[in-house]
Design an enzyme around this catalytic site. Sequence first.
Site, mmCIF file in Angstrom:
data_model
loop_
_atom_site.group_PDB
_atom_site.id
_atom_site.type_symbol
_atom_site.label_atom_id
_atom_site.label_comp_id
_atom_site.label_asym_id
_atom_site.label_seq_id
_atom_site.Cartn_x
_atom_site.Cartn_y
_atom_site.Cartn_z
ATOM 1 N NE ARG A 1 -52.058 -37.748 62.958
ATOM 2 C CZ ARG A 1 -51.807 -38.338 64.102
ATOM 3 N NH1 ARG A 1 -50.605 -38.744 64.384
ATOM 4 N NH2 ARG A 1 -52.766 -38.509 64.974
ATOM 5 N NE ARG B 1 -45.512 -39.316 71.469
ATOM 6 C CZ ARG B 1 -46.319 -39.223 70.425
ATOM 7 N NH1 ARG B 1 -45.896 -39.523 69.234
ATOM 8 N NH2 ARG B 1 -47.559 -38.805 70.570
ATOM 9 C CB CYS C 1 -46.484 -36.299 62.344
ATOM 10 S SG CYS C 1 -47.795 -37.453 62.014
ATOM 11 C CE LYS D 1 -50.623 -42.330 73.058
ATOM 12 N NZ LYS D 1 -51.017 -41.228 72.181
ATOM 13 C CG ASN D 2 -54.848 -42.263 71.981
ATOM 14 O OD1 ASN D 2 -53.841 -41.632 72.297
ATOM 15 N ND2 ASN D 2 -54.933 -42.960 70.854
ATOM 16 C CG ASP E 1 -58.829 -29.731 57.473
ATOM 17 O OD1 ASP E 1 -58.188 -30.601 58.106
ATOM 18 O OD2 ASP E 1 -59.577 -30.015 56.523
ATOM 19 C CG ASP F 1 -53.515 -45.970 67.028
ATOM 20 O OD1 ASP F 1 -52.994 -45.460 66.025
ATOM 21 O OD2 ASP F 1 -54.008 -45.298 67.955
HETATM 22 C C1 UD1 Z 1 -56.389 -40.288 67.045
HETATM 23 C C2 UD1 Z 1 -55.496 -41.080 67.972
HETATM 24 C C3 UD1 Z 1 -54.456 -41.875 67.169
HETATM 25 C C4 UD1 Z 1 -55.170 -42.728 66.105
HETATM 26 C C5 UD1 Z 1 -56.117 -41.879 65.270
HETATM 27 C C6 UD1 Z 1 -56.950 -42.709 64.322
HETATM 28 C C7 UD1 Z 1 -55.441 -39.690 69.961
HETATM 29 C C8 UD1 Z 1 -54.653 -38.799 70.846
HETATM 30 N N1 UD1 Z 1 -54.820 -40.145 68.874
HETATM 31 O O1 UD1 Z 1 -55.550 -39.353 66.344
HETATM 32 O O2 UD1 Z 1 -53.750 -42.718 68.073
HETATM 33 O O3 UD1 Z 1 -54.203 -43.299 65.252
HETATM 34 O O4 UD1 Z 1 -57.026 -41.163 66.127
HETATM 35 O O5 UD1 Z 1 -57.665 -43.673 64.996
HETATM 36 O O6 UD1 Z 1 -56.571 -40.027 70.253
HETATM 37 N N2 UD1 Z 1 -57.935 -35.348 59.513
HETATM 38 C C9 UD1 Z 1 -58.096 -34.277 58.689
HETATM 39 N N3 UD1 Z 1 -58.396 -33.053 59.239
HETATM 40 C C10 UD1 Z 1 -58.544 -32.883 60.593
HETATM 41 C C11 UD1 Z 1 -58.381 -33.990 61.425
HETATM 42 C C12 UD1 Z 1 -58.070 -35.213 60.876
HETATM 43 O O7 UD1 Z 1 -57.967 -34.388 57.464
HETATM 44 O O8 UD1 Z 1 -58.816 -31.751 61.017
HETATM 45 C C13 UD1 Z 1 -57.605 -36.675 58.955
HETATM 46 C C14 UD1 Z 1 -56.250 -37.206 59.397
HETATM 47 O O9 UD1 Z 1 -55.212 -36.696 58.602
HETATM 48 C C15 UD1 Z 1 -56.427 -38.698 59.251
HETATM 49 C C16 UD1 Z 1 -57.903 -38.904 59.596
HETATM 50 O O10 UD1 Z 1 -58.522 -37.624 59.445
HETATM 51 O O11 UD1 Z 1 -56.210 -39.099 57.914
HETATM 52 C C17 UD1 Z 1 -58.159 -39.413 60.983
HETATM 53 O O12 UD1 Z 1 -57.418 -38.652 61.909
HETATM 54 P P1 UD1 Z 1 -57.929 -38.388 63.392
HETATM 55 O O13 UD1 Z 1 -59.025 -39.330 63.735
HETATM 56 O O14 UD1 Z 1 -58.175 -36.945 63.563
HETATM 57 O O15 UD1 Z 1 -56.639 -38.788 64.225
HETATM 58 P P2 UD1 Z 1 -56.215 -38.129 65.583
HETATM 59 O O16 UD1 Z 1 -57.446 -37.715 66.303
HETATM 60 O O17 UD1 Z 1 -55.132 -37.148 65.361
#
Ligand code: UD1
Length: 433
Positions: free
Chosen positions: A125, A400, A120, A22-23, A128, A308
């Site tokens: 999450r 999902r 969430c 999915k990811n 930025d 995950d």
């Molecule tokens: C992706 C995966 C999710 C997995 C996660 C971590 C998808 C669709 N989802 O989520 O299943 O649990 O990686 O392996 O691929 N953060 C910030 N600012 C940002 C972006 C992220 O502070 O702009 C923080 C988040 O709050 C979190 C950390 O960075 O603490 C990692 O998040 P991120 O790797 O971005 O997760 P996703 O890409 O949303």
Amino acid sequence: MDKFVIRGGNPLLGTVRISGAKNAALPAMAAALLTEEPVILENIPQVRDIETERKLLVAMGAEVELGYGRAQHRTTINCRNLNTPEASYELVKTMRASTLVLGPLVAKFGRAHVSLPGGCAIGARPIDLHLKGLEKLGAKITQEHGYVEARADRLKGGHIVFDKITVTGTEDLLMAAVLAEGETLIENCAREPEVKDLADLLIKMGAKIEGAGTSTIKVKGVARLRGAKHRIIPDRIEAGTFIIAGAISGGDLMVTNCDPNHLTSLLNKLEEVGVKVTRNGESVRVLSLGGLKASDIVTEEYPGFPTDMQAQYMALVTQADGSSIVTENIFENRFMHAQELVRMGASIKIEGRRAIIRGRTPLSGAAVLASDLRASASLVLAALVAEGETIIDRVYHIDRGYERIEEKFRGVGAEIRRIGELLPRKVHVQAHA
Ligand code: UD1
């Protein structure tokens, strides 16, 4: 709202086939926005998030055909008539990964209007880092009424250093950079196999990318991209979930159509816990010899232990002798499954980002509530070894990200059935992983 009713006690035996990731499928579908030619994706999992992404693209004017079964789980996406580069709150709130359209929309259409995802179930999450990166590539970002508006005539190559490793952030910026003018250097990138899979698709479309899968990615922007055909990689989290299911149930399970190389940290850990795992080409055989031993994990970015898989691992070590410490480093609020496991008889103490699990404790069936995608999976795993019947409510979370999970479990001997509610009511799906 559907529920699962599970009667524990059966060892899982036989073969289970893993679906596409999915990811990896979600960013690949977003990548179709970057070209006017059709993008054909195979091994797309039949899960709710994919349907959400289809709706998102269709609302923008894309043509999306989805075929399952003999149609190879294939989707063909054509964005030649795209007219509304917008992602509404209604869709973004049910799936945070909708923000993956931001980068490709600004890069291709010069404008993106995308709802901010908000908090969430597993933490704040924010996005930025996506926005800062787009600004570095020359986009003008404004925020109003809960929406982000990003504009650029043509993005310009730049130097992006992520303050923190982000998976979808890396993917979003990669998709923006491929059509930017000039070269982009992105540092401190996520190294997840899903990032590499996206880059493989983009390269087939004509993008010039080096280093995807490492922490430094170099992109040479091109003026246009063409259509392509691509097969999505197997879902390493679904594979990991079934591997733990084999282990926790005392079974002998062959998990096929997966990539064992993507599962190294999990498989090494399971060996430490006392589970016999054999890697063989595209499959993993898991054999539980009983007598599991406690072992600690710390969740980290790939290639570390995946967040995950944290909830599923926690369910497993409730059945291991001794104390295991699980430290969650990626998300601040990802222990909601712990309280439900405690209701089934587990001994778990939460101290900030650490959970201390004392095992082995017998589990007994109970009525429990799924709170997010992977938390729901851990409850299914616990139910497989629990004495008596477990009823898991809110399984829309599991739908999902897991394809036909109850059929797959039934196929290897689990007693699991889905029941619907007599009076359906409107469900508000909360966004999460
Ligand atoms: C992706 C995966 C999710 C997995 C996660 C971590 C998808 C669709 N989802 O989520 O299943 O649990 O990686 O392996 O691929 N953060 C910030 N600012 C940002 C972006 C992220 O502070 O702009 C923080 C988040 O709050 C979190 C950390 O960075 O603490 C990692 O998040 P991120 O790797 O971005 O997760 P996703 O890409 O949303």
